[in-house]
Enzyme design. Structure first.
Site, short mmCIF file in Angstrom:
data_model
loop_
_atom_site.label_atom_id
_atom_site.label_comp_id
_atom_site.label_asym_id
_atom_site.label_seq_id
_atom_site.Cartn_x
_atom_site.Cartn_y
_atom_site.Cartn_z
N ASP A 67 0.81 -1.21 0.00
CA ASP A 67 0.00 0.00 0.00
C ASP A 67 0.85 1.27 0.00
O ASP A 67 2.07 1.22 0.17
CB ASP A 67 -0.95 -0.01 1.22
CG ASP A 67 -0.25 -0.37 2.53
OD1 ASP A 67 0.99 -0.40 2.56
OD2 ASP A 67 -0.96 -0.63 3.52
N HIS A 138 -7.17 -4.34 9.91
CA HIS A 138 -6.80 -4.08 8.52
C HIS A 138 -5.50 -4.79 8.16
O HIS A 138 -4.58 -4.89 8.96
CB HIS A 138 -6.79 -2.59 8.15
CG HIS A 138 -5.68 -1.77 8.70
ND1 HIS A 138 -5.87 -0.48 9.15
CD2 HIS A 138 -4.36 -2.01 8.86
CE1 HIS A 138 -4.72 0.02 9.55
NE2 HIS A 138 -3.79 -0.89 9.39
N GLU A 143 -9.67 -1.58 5.25
CA GLU A 143 -10.36 -1.19 6.49
C GLU A 143 -11.68 -1.97 6.63
O GLU A 143 -12.18 -2.51 5.63
CB GLU A 143 -10.65 0.31 6.44
CG GLU A 143 -9.41 1.20 6.35
CD GLU A 143 -8.66 1.35 7.67
OE1 GLU A 143 -8.66 0.40 8.48
OE2 GLU A 143 -8.06 2.41 7.88
C1 GLP Z 1 -0.36 0.34 8.76
C2 GLP Z 1 -0.11 -0.38 7.42
C3 GLP Z 1 -0.25 -1.85 7.56
C4 GLP Z 1 0.32 -2.26 8.90
C5 GLP Z 1 -0.57 -1.77 10.00
C6 GLP Z 1 -0.04 -2.00 11.40
O1 GLP Z 1 -1.05 1.51 8.70
N1 GLP Z 1 -0.84 0.08 6.29
O2 GLP Z 1 0.40 -2.50 6.47
O3 GLP Z 1 0.43 -3.65 8.99
O4 GLP Z 1 -0.95 -0.43 9.78
O5 GLP Z 1 1.01 -1.14 11.67
P1 GLP Z 1 2.05 -1.32 12.84
O6 GLP Z 1 2.93 -2.46 12.43
O7 GLP Z 1 2.79 -0.03 12.91
O8 GLP Z 1 1.26 -1.64 14.07
#
Ligand code: GLP
Length: 250
Positions: A67, A138, A143
């Protein structure tokens, strides 16, 4: 789904790095599906260490990221393009011409989404998709919704996601409101999936991911449809499963 228990974030990252390195050693021109967020940063360091020790070679590897934010420059300090270069690509011998992220800073986002999906297919499909998970379930930026999105698309970010990601920006107001993300269908087409879950704040969503009937309200439950998912989770992320459903770990 196979669950690998790690003691802590360090060990989780080491195990994850080894899984990815093994994939690359078995198929040198693997197409890796890559993820951002705070969870995989140390995994990328482990991979850089393995590369420096001569234990893995990324020269033939190709990658596609899950993404990207919409409406910020590619070289913005918080773009996923910058994240990947800083955390991974600049530390190993991957050819950046073989690395791909959706571009969220184009006028025609619909065409960008279509082209990204075509690109993944043209590259032969994802061999191993790395995933983190958001607190609302997500994966990528899929979402909670009333369906599982099939293909790469533009998504409006949840308030909770914007709040969670505000730590990376000067203020919450600076967090982009939209992103381009692979769809759940895109992710499920990967041959193998590796999801990393760390910390107590993810214990609830990990539990839901594994135990709820698959529902688009919690997009990560779609992983139950895939036949080759490995989850590496640390002790803290496993607390709720251990408390309520320890048999899942047997
Ligand atoms: C983000 C990304 C995801 C990620 C998730 C968790 O916004 N788009 O790919 O896995 O949220 O993030 P984190 O690893 O910082 O908890």
């Amino acid at each position: 789904m196979k669950i690998i228990q790690a003691l802590n974030y360090e060990q989780l990252s080491k195990l994850a790095g080894e899984v990815i390195a093994t994939q690359v050693n078995e198929k040198t021109n693997s197409l890796l599906g890559l993820a951002t967020g705070s969870t995989p940063t140390k995994t990328y360091q482990v991979l850089a260490d393995l590369y420096n020790a001569g234990k893995v070679d990324f020269s033939q590897v190709k990658s596609v990221n899950l993404d990207e934010y919409v409406g910020i420059e590619q070289n913005h300090s918080q773009s996923y393009f910058t994240y990947m270069n800083e955390n991974f690509f600049s530390h190993v011998n991957i050819d950046t011409a073989n690395t791909h992220l959706p571009n969220g800073n184009v006028d025609d986002l619909q065409t960008e989404c279509k082209n990204y999906e075509t690109l993944i297919n043209r590259l032969g499909g994802i061999d191993l998709q790395l995933l983190g998970v958001g607190h609302n379930g997500h994966i990528g930026f899929n979402e909670p919704a009333n369906a599982f999105p099939e293909a790469t698309h533009v998504v409006k970010l949840d308030d909770r996601t914007i709040k969670a990601n505000a730590r990376f920006f000067e203020s919450e107001a600076d967090v982009p409101k939209y992103a381009v993300t692979m769809g759940i269908g895109t992710i499920l087409k990967a041959k193998k999936i590796l999801m990393l879950v760390t910390g107590e704040d993810k214990a609830d969503i990990l539990y839901k991911t594994l135990t709820l009937e698959p529902t688009p309200e919690v997009q990560s439950t779609a992983l139950q449809f895939h036949k080759d998912v490995t989850i590496i989770a640390d002790e803290k992320a496993l607390t709720k499963i251990k408390e309520l459903n320890p048999e899942l770990l047997k």
